[in-house]
Design a protein around this motif. Structure first.
Motif: not given
Length: 722
Positions: A60-66
Motif C-alpha cells: 500500500a501507498v499512503t498519501v496525506w493531502l497537503e
C-alpha cells in the motif's frame, strides 16, 4: 447470556475462524494494492493510516493531502502500482476524482462530514459528488449510515473495521487522572455543560484532569515527527491508569476508544452517535451515560481498583481490516446494501420508524422518547432497519426491506411513532406503500401515538398554529392511515387513550382499540448515590422539570406551596422560552425558596430520600398523560409526587417510589407535608430494571408476536374499515 452478549461472542468466533481460512480465489482482491489518500488530521486519520501500514505493508501507498501536496497523485499511483483507491474524507475523495486516475475507489467518511443542515447547498453538492465518485462508502456506525441516506447516498454502505494496531506508547510524566476528550474546541451548549459539570466534580474531589479537543490528539506535528497514535495520546496526558471521557459527538471518538481498548477505562457521553459506537465496541452498559450520571460514573471509575469500565472489547485486527476491504471489493453488493442492517443473505429483520428525526436533544419529552425507543428496539436478535420521515432515508430503506423480502427474508416486527406534527404527505404515502407490501410478507406492525396536540385546544400547537385546520386534516389523515395499517395501536396510558378518543369523537366513526406503552427508564441517566447539594436536615428539596403554561398547568401546586408549613426549596428546570413564565408563576415566593434554571435536566442531581420530583399537571392533558418526567425522576431516585387519578399513579404505588396526592390544594399540601418518603435501594433497582426502555421494546415485540397467528389485534374490525 443475553442476545447482545451472544451476538458479540459469535462475532468474535467468526473472526477467529476467518483468520485461519482467509479468502482465496478472488484474484482481483488478492492483487489489491491500495493507494490510500487521507484528508485531514486527527485520531481517525492516524488510526486508518497505521492500520493500512500494518495490514498491507509495502503493498500500500499512503498519501496525506497537503503534507505531500508536491507529489501528484497520478505519479504516486503509478510508482506504487496501485490498483485501487481508498480515500479518507470528502476532500480526499474529490482530490482523487479530480486527479485523472482511472482506478476504482472506496470512500471512508467520519460522521463529522455528514453533520450539516440540508439547507447548506454547497456542502450537500460536495458530499453527493464524493459519494458518486465511490464504489462503496465506509462509516464508523449505522448512525452515520442514517445520515448518509438522509443526504441522498445511493451507494452500498459498510462498517469500517475499528482496528487496534500493535504500536506501543511513549512514556510521559505528565499524566492526568481524567482526560476529557471533547468533540471540538468550540462546544455546543449541551457539551459545554457536560464538561463544566465534570470539571466541577473533579475539582471538588481534588482530581487532576485535562480537557482536550479530539482533533488535537493527533496533529500535523505528530505526523511530521512520525509519532504513532498511542504515543500521541500518551503525550496528551493519557496514561495507562487514566480515565478517559469522550463527550459530544466526534468522528474521532470511535478511533480514540479503539486505540485505548484494553488499556484504559473509557466512558462515553450518551449521544446517538456514541451509543451506536458503544454497541459496536461492546462497551458495558454503565460506560454510556449523560449528565449527572456521567459525572457519577466517572468518579466511580476513579474509585475502582479494577474498573468495570475497562474496555477489552470487540476491536478488529489490521488483518481483519484488510480482509474486510478485500472481501467487499471482490463482492457484488446491491446499492441498498448496509452492513449490520440490510445485507444479502439475511433471513429476517425488524423495522423501526419515527416521524421525527432521532436527535440528541433533551429539551423535551418527544426527542428523548424517540431516541430511547429507537435504541431499545434496535437491541434485537435480528437486524433492525431504521427509518424516519426523511424521504431519502425512508425510500432507500424501504427499497432494501422489499429487496430482502424478494430474496426470502422474513419481516418480523415493526414499530413506529408519531410526532407533535404529522409527517408530510409524500412520506406518509411512501410509508403506506412499503408497509402494505411488507405486511403481505408477514410483518406485524405497531404504531405509537404520543399525543394529539394538533387537536388539543389547550396545547401550544393548537394555540399558535397559523394553519390549524390544515394541520388537523393532515393529522387525522395520518392517524386513520396508521389505524388501517397497524396490528396494534399504542397510547402512553389508558387515560391518555380515553383522552385521544374524546378529541377524535367527531372525526372518526369508530373508536380505536388502544393498548398502553408508557415511557421507560433510560439506563444512561440512572443514578446510584449522587448528591449534588446538601439540604438542611428538615428541608425537602422539590424538583419540577418540563414545560409551563397551556397543558402544563401548575396552579394547584403553587397554591399548595403557599400554605406549606415546613422548610422547602423548589427547583424548576424549564425550557428557555418558559423562563419568564416560571418567574411570573413563582414571583410570590421568597427568592431563597425558589431557583429557576434552563439547563438540561439530565444534569440535575439528587440526594437520597431528600429529593422529590413533581408531576402535578392540572390540565385535561396532564390528567391523561404519562409524563416522561416521572421516569426522569425515577432515574435519579427522586420520590415522585403524582395525583391519585393520574396515569403514573399505579406505577408509583406498585414500587413504593413516591407519594399519591388527592387532586386538590389540600391534597397536594398533605402529600408535600408527608415527604420525605424513604425508599429502599432495592426498590429503585427493581423499578429501574423492570420499567426500562428495553422492557418496553420487548413488550411491543411480545404483543406483535401474539398477534402474528392471524388473530385481529390492536384495532377493532370497524376501525380498520374507516
Amino acid at each position: 447470556m443475553g442476545f447482545g452478549q451472544m451476538k458479540r461472542l459469535l462475532a468474535k468466533l467468526s473472526r477467529i475462524l476467518r483468520r485461519g481460512t482467509r479468502r482465496r480465489g478472488h484474484k482481483s482482491a488478492d492483487a489489491l494494492r491500495p493507494l490510500v489518500i487521507i484528508g485531514g488530521r486527527g485520531p481517525a486519520q492516524a488510526s486508518i493510516a497505521e492500520t493500512v501500514g500494518e495490514s498491507w505493508g509495502d503493498q500500500a501507498v499512503t498519501v496525506w493531502l497537503e503534507h505531500e501536496s508536491s507529489v501528484g497523485l497520478s505519479e504516486v499511483a503509478h510508482n506504487g502500482k496501485a490498483s485501487y483507491i481508498i480515500a479518507v474524507g470528502v476532500d480526499a475523495v474529490l482530490a482523487a476524482a479530480g486527479s485523472g486516475l482511472e482506478l476504482p475507489m472506496d470512500g471512508v467518511f467520519v460522521h463529522d462530514e455528514l453533520d450539516f443542515r440540508f439547507s447548506n447547498e454547497y456542502r450537500q453538492r460536495q458530499l453527493l459528488r464524493a459519494f458518486a465518485a465511490c464504489e462503496r462508502l465506509w462509516f464508523d456506525s449505522t448512525v452515520a449510515m442514517d445520515k448518509a441516506c438522509a443526504h441522498g447516498s445511493d451507494r452500498p454502505h459498510l462498517l469500517l473495521p475499528l482496528a487496534s494496531t500493535t504500536a506501543g506508547t511513549s512514556a510521559t510524566s505528565n499524566v492526568a487522572d481524567v482526560v476529557i476528550v471533547t468533540s471540538a474546541e468550540t462546544l455546543a451548549r449541551a457539551e459545554e455543560q457536560t464538561v463544566l459539570a465534570l470539571n466541577e466534580a473533579l475539582q471538588q474531589r481534588g482530581t487532576d484532569s485535562r480537557v482536550v479537543a479530539a482533533e488535537q490528539l493527533f496533529t500535523q506535528a505528530d505526523l511530521d515527527d512520525k509519532r504513532m497514535l498511542r504515543a500521541a495520546l500518551s503525550g496528551r496526558g493519557i496514561g495507562e491508569n487514566s480515565v478517559v471521557v469522550l463527550t459530544g459527538k466526534s468522528g474521532h471518538h470511535a478511533f480514540v476508544a479503539t486505540a485505548l481498548s484494553g488499556h484504559n477505562a473509557v466512558l462515553m457521553d450518551a449521544t446517538v452517535e456514541n451509543a451506536s459506537l458503544a454497541k459496536r465496541l461492546g462497551f458495558p452498559t454503565r460506560a454510556l451515560a449523560r449528565g449527572a450520571a456521567l459525572v457519577e460514573r466517572t468518579l466511580s471509575a476513579l474509585d475502582s481498583e479494577s474498573s468495570i469500565l475497562s474496555t477489552h472489547q470487540d476491536v478488529a485486527t489490521p488483518a481483519e481490516f484488510q480482509e474486510a476491504f478485500e472481501r467487499a471489493i471482490a463482492s457484488s453488493l446491491p446499492a441498498w446494501h448496509e452492513e449490520g442492517m440490510a445485507e444479502l443473505g439475511q433471513v429476517a429483520f425488524d423495522l423501526f420508524f419515527s416521524t421525527a428525526a432521532i436527535e440528541n436533544r433533551s429539551d423535551g419529552a418527544r426527542p428523548q422518547r424517540i431516541r430511547a425507543m429507537s435504541q431499545a428496539f434496535g437491541d434485537s436478535d435480528a437486524p433492525v432497519i431504521r427509518m424516519t420521515s426523511n424521504l431519502n432515508l425512508l425510500e432507500r430503506r424501504l427499497r432494501a426491506a422489499l429487496a430482502l423480502v424478494d430474496q426470502g427474508a422474513h419481516p418480523r416486527f415493526g414499530y413506529g411513532e408519531n410526532s407533535t406534527a404529522p409527517m408530510l404527505d409524500a412520506a406518509l404515502e411512501a410509508l403506506e406503500r412499503g408497509l402494505l407490501q411488507l405486511k403481505s410478507a408477514g410483518l406485524a406492525f405497531a404504531w405509537f401515538v404520543r399525543d394529539l396536540h394538533w387537536l388539543d385546544p389547550s396545547s401550544s400547537v393548537s394555540q399558535t398554529s397559523d394553519a390549524l385546520d390544515f394541520l388537523q386534516q393532515r393529522g387525522v389523515h395520518e392517524l386513520n392511515t396508521m389505524v388501517r395499517l397497524a396490528d396494534a395501536m399504542f397510547a402512553p396510558s389508558a387515560p391518555a387513550a380515553e383522552h385521544f378518543d374524546r378529541l377524535l369523537l367527531t372525526l372518526r366513526d369508530s373508536r380505536v382499540e388502544w393498548l398502553t406503552l408508557p415511557p421507560g427508564i433510560d439506563q444512561a441517566n440512572t443514578l446510584e448515590l449522587s448528591a449534588t447539594r446538601s439540604t438542611a436536615a428538615d428541608e425537602i428539596r422539590l424538583v419540577y422539570a418540563g414545560g409551563l403554561g397551556g397543558v402544563y398547568d401548575l396552579s394547584m401546586l403553587v397554591q399548595a406551596l403557599h400554605g406549606l408549613n415546613r422548610p422547602w426549596h423548589l427547583q424548576c428546570t424549564v425550557r428557555e422560552e418558559d423562563s419568564q413564565r416560571a418567574h411570573d408563576l413563582l414571583a410570590g415566593f421568597p427568592e431563597e425558596r425558589v431557583s429557576i434554571t434552563v439547563d438540561d435536566f439530565s444534569f440535575v442531581g439528587s440526594e437520597a430520600n431528600k429529593t422529590a420530583g413533581l408531576a402535578l399537571l392540572d390540565s385535561a392533558y396532564g390528567a391523561a398523560s404519562f409524563p416522561l418526567k416521572v421516569m426522569n425522576y425515577v432515574e435519579k431516585r427522586m420520590s415522585v409526587v403524582v395525583y391519585q387519578d393520574s396515569s403514573p399513579a399505579p406505577l408509583v404505588e406498585r414500587y413504593g417510589v413516591g407519594v399519591i396526592a388527592e387532586r386538590s390544594v389540600a391534597g397536594v399540601r398533605d402529600a408535600l407535608a408527608s415527604l420525605p418518603r424513604t425508599v429502599d435501594a432495592m426498590a429503585w433497582d427493581q423499578v429501574q430494571e423492570s420499567e426500562s426502555w428495553a422492557a418496553r421494546a420487548a413488550s411491543v415485540r411480545q404483543t406483535l408476536a401474539s398477534l402474528s397467528d392471524g388473530r385481529m389485534g390492536g384495532v377493532s374490525q370497524s376501525s380498520k374499515q374507516s
